[in-house]
Scaffold this motif. Structure first.
Motif, PDB file in Angstrom:
ATOM      1  N   ARG A  46       0.831  -1.215   0.000  1.00 39.21           N
ATOM      2  CA  ARG A  46       0.000   0.000   0.000  1.00 39.21           C
ATOM      3  C   ARG A  46       0.862   1.260   0.000  1.00 39.21           C
ATOM      4  NH1 ARG A  46      -0.389   2.294   5.245  1.00 39.21           N
ATOM      5  NH2 ARG A  46       0.329   0.884   6.875  1.00 39.21           N
ATOM      6  N   LYS A  47       2.067   1.170   0.578  1.00 39.88           N
ATOM      7  CA  LYS A  47       2.914   2.364   0.605  1.00 39.88           C
ATOM      8  C   LYS A  47       3.505   2.677  -0.762  1.00 39.88           C
ATOM      9  CE  LYS A  47       3.792   2.273   5.461  1.00 39.88           C
ATOM     10  NZ  LYS A  47       4.746   2.405   6.552  1.00 39.88           N
ATOM     11  N   ARG A  50       0.746   4.467  -2.365  1.00 37.28           N
ATOM     12  CA  ARG A  50       0.694   5.856  -1.881  1.00 37.28           C
ATOM     13  C   ARG A  50       1.749   6.704  -2.585  1.00 37.28           C
ATOM     14  NH1 ARG A  50       3.395   6.531   3.743  1.00 37.28           N
ATOM     15  NH2 ARG A  50       5.107   6.035   2.350  1.00 37.28           N
ATOM     16  N   ASP A  51       2.978   6.180  -2.668  1.00 37.69           N
ATOM     17  CA  ASP A  51       4.044   6.926  -3.345  1.00 37.69           C
ATOM     18  C   ASP A  51       3.706   7.169  -4.811  1.00 37.69           C
ATOM     19  OD1 ASP A  51       5.345   6.788  -0.962  1.00 37.69           O
ATOM     20  OD2 ASP A  51       6.815   5.276  -1.582  1.00 37.69           O
ATOM     21  N   TRP A 220      -6.788   0.299  -1.391  1.00 34.15           N
ATOM     22  CA  TRP A 220      -6.122   1.509  -0.877  1.00 34.15           C
ATOM     23  C   TRP A 220      -6.234   2.648  -1.877  1.00 34.15           C
ATOM     24  CZ3 TRP A 220      -5.020   2.192   3.983  1.00 34.15           C
ATOM     25  CH2 TRP A 220      -4.828   1.072   4.791  1.00 34.15           C
ATOM     26  N   HIS A 224      -8.338   6.188  -1.514  1.00 33.37           N
ATOM     27  CA  HIS A 224      -7.421   7.331  -1.448  1.00 33.37           C
ATOM     28  C   HIS A 224      -8.139   8.623  -1.838  1.00 33.37           C
ATOM     29  CE1 HIS A 224      -3.876   9.726  -1.670  1.00 33.37           C
ATOM     30  NE2 HIS A 224      -3.040   8.714  -1.602  1.00 33.37           N
TER      31      HIS A 224
ATOM     32  N   GLN B 306      -1.407  12.820   7.695  1.00 33.58           N
ATOM     33  CA  GLN B 306      -1.104  11.541   8.346  1.00 33.58           C
ATOM     34  C   GLN B 306      -2.043  11.304   9.524  1.00 33.58           C
ATOM     35  OE1 GLN B 306       1.583   9.293   7.950  1.00 33.58           O
ATOM     36  NE2 GLN B 306       2.583  10.271   6.231  1.00 33.58           N
ATOM     37  N   LYS B 309      -5.230  10.176   8.128  1.00 33.85           N
ATOM     38  CA  LYS B 309      -5.105   8.786   7.676  1.00 33.85           C
ATOM     39  C   LYS B 309      -5.313   7.846   8.857  1.00 33.85           C
ATOM     40  CE  LYS B 309      -3.178   4.926   5.871  1.00 33.85           C
ATOM     41  NZ  LYS B 309      -3.140   4.135   7.109  1.00 33.85           N
ATOM     42  N   ARG B 314      -8.040   5.954   5.552  1.00 33.04           N
ATOM     43  CA  ARG B 314      -7.781   6.163   4.114  1.00 33.04           C
ATOM     44  C   ARG B 314      -6.795   7.306   3.930  1.00 33.04           C
ATOM     45  NH1 ARG B 314     -12.478   6.602   0.871  1.00 33.04           N
ATOM     46  NH2 ARG B 314     -13.931   5.479   2.178  1.00 33.04           N
ATOM     47  N   TYR B 315      -6.006   7.193   2.854  1.00 29.77           N
ATOM     48  CA  TYR B 315      -5.036   8.239   2.577  1.00 29.77           C
ATOM     49  C   TYR B 315      -5.753   9.524   2.223  1.00 29.77           C
ATOM     50  CZ  TYR B 315      -1.247   4.841   2.529  1.00 29.77           C
ATOM     51  OH  TYR B 315      -0.337   3.887   2.878  1.00 29.77           O
TER      52      TYR B 315
END
Lengths: 288, 324
Positions: A46-47, A50-51, A220, A224, B306, B309, B314-315
């Motif tokens: 998931r990171k 995100r990136d 994710w 987002h 953050q 989050k 969720r982002y």
């Protein structure tokens, strides 16, 4: 004299124009259609997703602000670069899908042609989706198209090259940027494609490619808040449902998965482009 | 000189100051007698501490602590009263949709906008800091610098961020730098004085250590890494050297001085690395907005994202926070 050791390629992710390994350090084994070992591919987390979204957002202003003519040229350039690697892609498709070399070459040619076809649309889509509207007053009333933003794409599991090109090209030709989750079963052509993208004048971050499990990463992206649209073409019905629910929070545009199998060789039509477009209407007084 | 290494010998800052500031030679002797910084060791130590993994509830605490330590800063030629008011509103309520988010420590502006900021944050507990002394270059006469400081203090600044004269420092004229800081401290009155070393221009870690001690001896309440106008700004190793300096200074003189890294801190990860560094170097006595500040502007949005989050799972995205 000992036999020469073959040099194996490391298949990594494609984020922001660079080729990082997964932040998680994970990888998974990719096999051919016959079950033979082909390579280890990165298993994105998931990171990484995100990136990738951060990279796509960063690239959006420049790519959407480029002229349609320029975007068309860049996509045509991708076709040129793909053309020069026909043999490599054909070999990868033979390994991944077990198709004959003749069929694989046809599929690569179709992918190149598809890119050229979409490249041509860059400065024409506005003409068919925009309009000059008659209004009851002395105004020019003009509707024009704008890209939606960052689009998350679940690429189809079948058609590792033609299918992939057919979902990426319509999204970026109109000025969107995207994060693509490649086919889990056959991810290798997608990473080779990113080598093509990296050498095609395409600004870094316009296309970001993740390999790994769509079931793990797609939710994710669907949740987002900085992703504006979802293309669920390659998602299973259960995954598509989860993603569509998550996407409701910030009203993402969603392209649902097809109900029956897609023939990627058929005429694609304009729906994949128009799904990820917004319409802006401007009123301007008519002078003397 | 030799007494420096005897940690715990709290003979008082005034005795030490009288001893070493009697002449440029004495000051030079003291500063150059400080132990040298092992550059490779400092870099490695900072890099190692940067790998600490801070997750879940600890991360939540770290985020809130970091927010409460932010000096929200705008130092542009294009600053307007409206922009300062908007920033002050954000300082008081960083996330208007969530009253649980703590307020930031201070806002930091140019002297002519202090009055505007004081009015905007009145009653909230947010302090107003002002840069002064011909910021950011510090190239002016002492009279001008004192007047600049007086202007900020008269307008109601609680804290003054001064820059040292790097030219004089690098030329070895330590007494000039010392006397300037003393003069500005006098002009500050009750306002707290933060001394900006501009470590990006000091070339070596040894110089950073010397400048830190110089600023503390001269009466600075805080030592601050950078103006934010020079790269590199607040790197981890430089902050490490400064944290060691305040720790040793407390042990030697009994006076506690704060540290403020500023410039280049953009992400939550950067901020949390700084907090780890504070805890492991100076100790948790410095983990408070009175003793540690983060000079930044963009990091606040990342901290808020953050935090959100963690709340929502969720982002989040920059669309949901004010741009500054």
């Amino acid at each position: 004299m000992s036999e020469r050791l073959s040099v194996r390629k490391t298949y990594k992710l494609f984020i922001g124009g660079a080729f990082p390994r997964s932040e998680s350090g994970r990888s998974y084994v990719v096999t051919s259609s016959k079950g033979d070992f082909l390579a280890n591919a990165s298993k994105a987390s998931r990171k990484d997703a995100r990136d990738a979204v951060v990279a796509a957002r960063k690239a959006f202003a420049g790519w959407s602000g480029a002229t349609a003519y320029n975007r068309g040229q860049v996509i045509y350039r991708i076709a040129e670069m793909l053309e020069s690697r026909r043999a490599q892609f054909a070999a990868e498709l033979v390994a991944a899908d077990g198709v004959s070399t003749k069929k694989a070459t046809e599929l690569v040619d179709a992918a190149v042609d598809r890119l050229v076809w979409y490249a041509g649309w860059s400065d024409k889509i506005g003409a068919i989706r925009g309009s000059a509207n008659p209004v009851a007053g002395p105004y020019f009333n003009l509707s024009s198209t704008e890209p939606t933003g960052v689009v998350a794409i679940v690429a189809p599991p079948m058609g590792p090259l033609l299918g992939l090109i057919s979902v990426i090209a319509p999204v970026i030709v109109t000025g969107n940027t995207c994060v693509v989750i490649a086919s889990e079963r056959a991810p290798l052509p997608s990473i080779t494609l990113s080598e093509v993208l990296a050498t095609s004048d395409l600004p870094g971050g316009v296309v970001n490619i993740l390999t790994g499990k769509p079931d793990e990463i797609a939710p994710w992206l669907a949740g987002h808040m900085d992703v504006n649209a979802l293309d669920l073409t390659g998602a299973s019905p259960e995954l598509a449902l989860t993603c569509e629910e998550l996407a409701a929070e910030n009203l993402k545009r969603v392209l649902r998965p097809p109900t029956d199998t897609i023939d990627w060789l058929a005429d694609p039509g304009t729906a994949r482009m128009t799904t990820f477009l917004e319409t802006k209407t401007v009123w301007h007084p008519i002078g003397v | 000189m030799d007494s420096f290494v005897r940690v715990g010998d709290a003979r008082g800052v005034s005795t030490l100051t009288t001893d070493v500031a009697s002449s440029n030679a004495a000051l030079r002797g003291f500063l150059h007698g400080l132990p040298g910084v092992d550059k490779v060791g400092a870099d490695a130590r900072a890099a190692m501490l940067g790998t600490r993994s801070i997750k879940t509830t600890a991360k939540r605490q770290a985020i809130d602590l970091a927010i409460s330590m932010v000096d929200l800063t705008t130092l542009e030629g294009a600053d307007t009263p409206g922009k300062v008011r908007a920033m002050c509103a954000k300082a008081v309520h960083p996330d208007p949709s969530n009253p649980d988010v703590p307020r930031v420590a201070a806002v930091c502006v140019y002297p002519d906008l202090v009055a505007e900021a004081v009015q905007a944050v009145r009653g909230s507990g947010v302090k107003v800091a002002s840069v002064a002394t011909a910021f950011p270059s510090g190239r002016s006469s002492l009279e001008v610098k004192v007047t600049d400081t007086a202007l900020a203090v008269a307008a109601g600044a609680d804290e003054v961020d001064m820059v040292i004269d790097r030219g004089a420092f690098l030329a070895g004229d330590y007494l000039k730098v010392f006397e300037e800081i003393v003069a500005i401290k006098a002009a500050c009155g009750s306002a707290h004085l933060k001394v900006i070393l501009e470590t990006g221009e000091l070339a070596t870690y040894d110089n950073v250590r010397r400048a830190s001690w110089l600023a503390m001896l001269a009466g600075g309440d805080f030592i601050k890494t950078s103006t934010g106008k020079v790269q590199p700004a607040a790197t981890l190793p430089v902050t490490l050297v400064m944290l060691e300096a305040v720790r040793d200074f407390l042990a030697t003189t009994g006076r506690k001085v704060g540290v403020k890294p500023a410039g280049g801190i953009r992400t939550t990860k950067d901020a949390i690395k700084m907090l780890v560094l504070v805890n492991e170097t100076a100790g948790d006595g410095w983990l408070h907005p009175d003793w540690f500040r983060l000079g930044a502007s963009s990091v606040l949005n990342d901290l808020l994202m953050q935090r959100q989050k963690q709340d929502t799972g969720r982002y989040s995205g920059p669309d949901y926070f004010t741009l500054d």
